[in-house]
Scaffold this active site. Structure first.
Site, PDB file in Angstrom:
ATOM      1  N   ARG A 162      12.955  -6.035   8.558  1.00 44.97           N
ATOM      2  CA  ARG A 162      13.378  -6.699   7.405  1.00 44.97           C
ATOM      3  C   ARG A 162      14.619  -6.395   7.245  1.00 44.97           C
ATOM      4  NH1 ARG A 162       8.976  -8.178   2.584  1.00 44.97           N
ATOM      5  NH2 ARG A 162       7.756  -9.312   3.855  1.00 44.97           N
ATOM      6  N   ARG A 201      -0.853  -5.554  10.887  1.00 48.48           N
ATOM      7  CA  ARG A 201      -1.476  -5.909   9.857  1.00 48.48           C
ATOM      8  C   ARG A 201      -1.930  -7.465  10.035  1.00 48.48           C
ATOM      9  NH1 ARG A 201       2.808  -3.874   5.012  1.00 48.48           N
ATOM     10  NH2 ARG A 201       2.554  -1.661   5.617  1.00 48.48           N
ATOM     11  N   ARG A 220       7.048 -11.783   7.371  1.00 47.92           N
ATOM     12  CA  ARG A 220       5.775 -11.432   7.166  1.00 47.92           C
ATOM     13  C   ARG A 220       5.033 -11.542   8.758  1.00 47.92           C
ATOM     14  NH1 ARG A 220       3.249 -10.487   2.573  1.00 47.92           N
ATOM     15  NH2 ARG A 220       5.000 -11.744   1.483  1.00 47.92           N
ATOM     16  N   SER A 224       8.840   0.356  -0.344  1.00 55.73           N
ATOM     17  CA  SER A 224       8.084   0.607  -1.404  1.00 55.73           C
ATOM     18  C   SER A 224       7.820   2.244  -1.341  1.00 55.73           C
ATOM     19  CB  SER A 224       6.938  -0.083  -1.244  1.00 55.73           C
ATOM     20  OG  SER A 224       6.292  -0.288  -2.219  1.00 55.73           O
ATOM     21  N   GLU A 239      11.418  -7.579  -0.753  1.00 58.94           N
ATOM     22  CA  GLU A 239      11.287  -6.245  -0.744  1.00 58.94           C
ATOM     23  C   GLU A 239      11.275  -5.770   0.734  1.00 58.94           C
ATOM     24  OE1 GLU A 239       7.309  -3.685   0.215  1.00 58.94           O
ATOM     25  OE2 GLU A 239       7.021  -5.375  -0.919  1.00 58.94           O
TER      26      GLU A 239
END
Length: 440
Positions: A405, A276, A291, A366, A363
């Site tokens: 994560r 990403r 991130r 999801s 988070e």
């Protein structure tokens, strides 16, 4: 993609749905009006083409009759008319393609319609907590962490097994070099998650391509709206995109197919790297691994019939939560509000893991139900129970979970005051029996 027929019949409902997603009322109304206008223009043009084709067919028959009656003058006039109609149809078909393209582009950038039960709100502050797990674990572990728990990058760098400077030399910012037992711990987490989902949760493991065509990205909604978030590489005269999530590859396994009803639900899982660009995230989570441009994730995808998707959504979320429960990582599950929900989702649960170094929940998964939104873009259908008709499948996707994560959460939740990290019991078989990561 939304159904233009539904939009035509429910313009007010779409306007309200866009407003719930934090669009201004003026933008929502003008967007819906523009869609209706584009649809009406296309349908009117198609009607003219159909009339022209019917007249051409009728005139062609009349030519035959005129020739049979030796009325050459009438036959010649009819031939001229047919030629003119043929020219109109040819140019009209080109116009139809342009009208289709304009309408489809307008539909392609519209987000999905939230379910009525989704809380209305603007951002993450309006999300609604559903449940928590492990608050007693937070209290129990606090004494062995010391007065101020460290963040994962402090622990990893002190152990000499997490290197951001060398990663920056290789690739720039938002990359990490892991080594030694921390590298093995990340691998162990991914393998543990895959084993759990395949042996206990009924998912089929898939090893999908990491590079996909534009129409595959379009199918799951990354294109055209989120092109700046993606990485692309040249491929002949076109290009291929690096997947931002295995959802892209897994969901598109059923594209342009009709699945037998008895095969549903289909459940797929994959452990892949994800890529990403993190466009728009400048200044956010710049330290550490939260991130990254490249990270590993175990993805869950379900393909269901229209009646089962909401039940499957609850099941998928429980499968993701099971990962954290077995790792004994505290977490909370929240329902995202309309303004914080993803582009293709009708309803989303976020699972947020506790990070003592940040003293916050962040988070880690999801889980979304998309209805037939992606299926329309992919032309993915299934047979009705009676086998007579075809309907669009419903698609769901979720992280089961983000491996990087999870690594952060394990390091922070299992840290010891002396700088070592205890290995969760469920991961020790994957770590060769190792119980603790210590500085050498």
């Amino acid at each position: 993609m939304l159904d233009i027929k539904w939009i035509r019949e429910n313009p007010k409902a779409l306007t309200e749905a866009l407003t719930k997603r934090s669009w201004s009322s003026d933008d929502a109304q003008s967007t819906v009006d523009d869609l209706i206008a584009k649809d009406e223009a296309r349908r009117a043009h198609v009607a003219k083409l159909q009339e022209a084709q019917e007249r051409r067919n009728a005139a062609s028959k009349e030519i035959g009759k005129a020739m049979g009656a030796k009325d050459t003058a009438l036959a010649e006039r009819l031939k001229v008319e047919v030629a003119e109609i043929k020219g109109f149809i040819q140019s009209g078909e080109a116009t139809e393609r342009e009208l289709d393209k304009a309408l489809n582009h307008a539909l392609a950038v519209l987000p999905n319609v939230p379910l009525d039960e989704v809380p209305v709100g603007k951002d993450e502050h309006d999300n609604v907590e559903v449940r928590r797990f492990g608050e007693e674990l937070i209290a129990r572990r606090q004494p062995r962490m010391g007065n101020k728990p460290k963040e994962h990058f402090e622990i990893g760098e002190k152990l000499g097994q997490m290197d951001f400077e060398r990663a920056a030399k290789l690739s720039g910012s938002r990359f990490t070099v892991l080594s030694g037992q921390i590298a093995r711990l990340e691998r162990a987490l991914g393998q543990f998650m895959l084993d759990l989902h395949t042996t206990e949760h009924g998912y089929t493991e898939v090893q999908p391509p990491l590079l996909v065509r534009d129409d595959i990205m379009y199918g799951t909604g990354q294109l055209p709206k989120f092109e700046e978030d993606l990485f692309f590489v040249p491929h002949g005269e076109s290009r291929l995109g690096l997947i931002p999530t295995a959802e892209v590859s897994l969901t598109n396994l059923v594209r342009e197919e009709i699945t037998a009803h008895e095969k549903l639900p289909l459940r797929f899982t994959a452990l892949t790297p994800c890529f990403r660009s993190e466009a728009g995230s400048a200044g956010r989570d710049t330290r550490g691994m939260l991130r990254q441009h490249q990270f590993y994730k175990v993805e869950l995808v379900s393909i269901t019939d229209q009646e089962s998707s909401l039940e499957e959504h609850e099941r998928m979320t429980e499968c993701a939560e099971a990962v954290l429960k077995k790792l004994e990582l505290p977490f909370r599950t929240v329902t995202l509000c309309t303004g914080d929900m993803g582009f293709g989702a009708r309803k989303t649960y976020d699972i947020e893991v506790w990070l003592p170094g940040q003293n916050a929940y962040r988070e880690i998964s999801s889980c979304s139900v998309c209805g037939d939104f992606q299926a329309r873009r992919m032309d993915a259908r299934y047979k009705d129970r009676d086998g007579k008709g075809n309907r669009f499948v419903h698609t769901l996707n979720g992280s089961g979970t983000a491996v990087g994560r999870a690594l952060i959460a394990v390091i922070e939740n299992y840290q010891n005051e002396d700088g070592s990290v205890t290995i969760p019991e469920v991961l020790r078989p994957y770590m060769g029996g190792l119980e603790k990561i210590e500085s050498k």
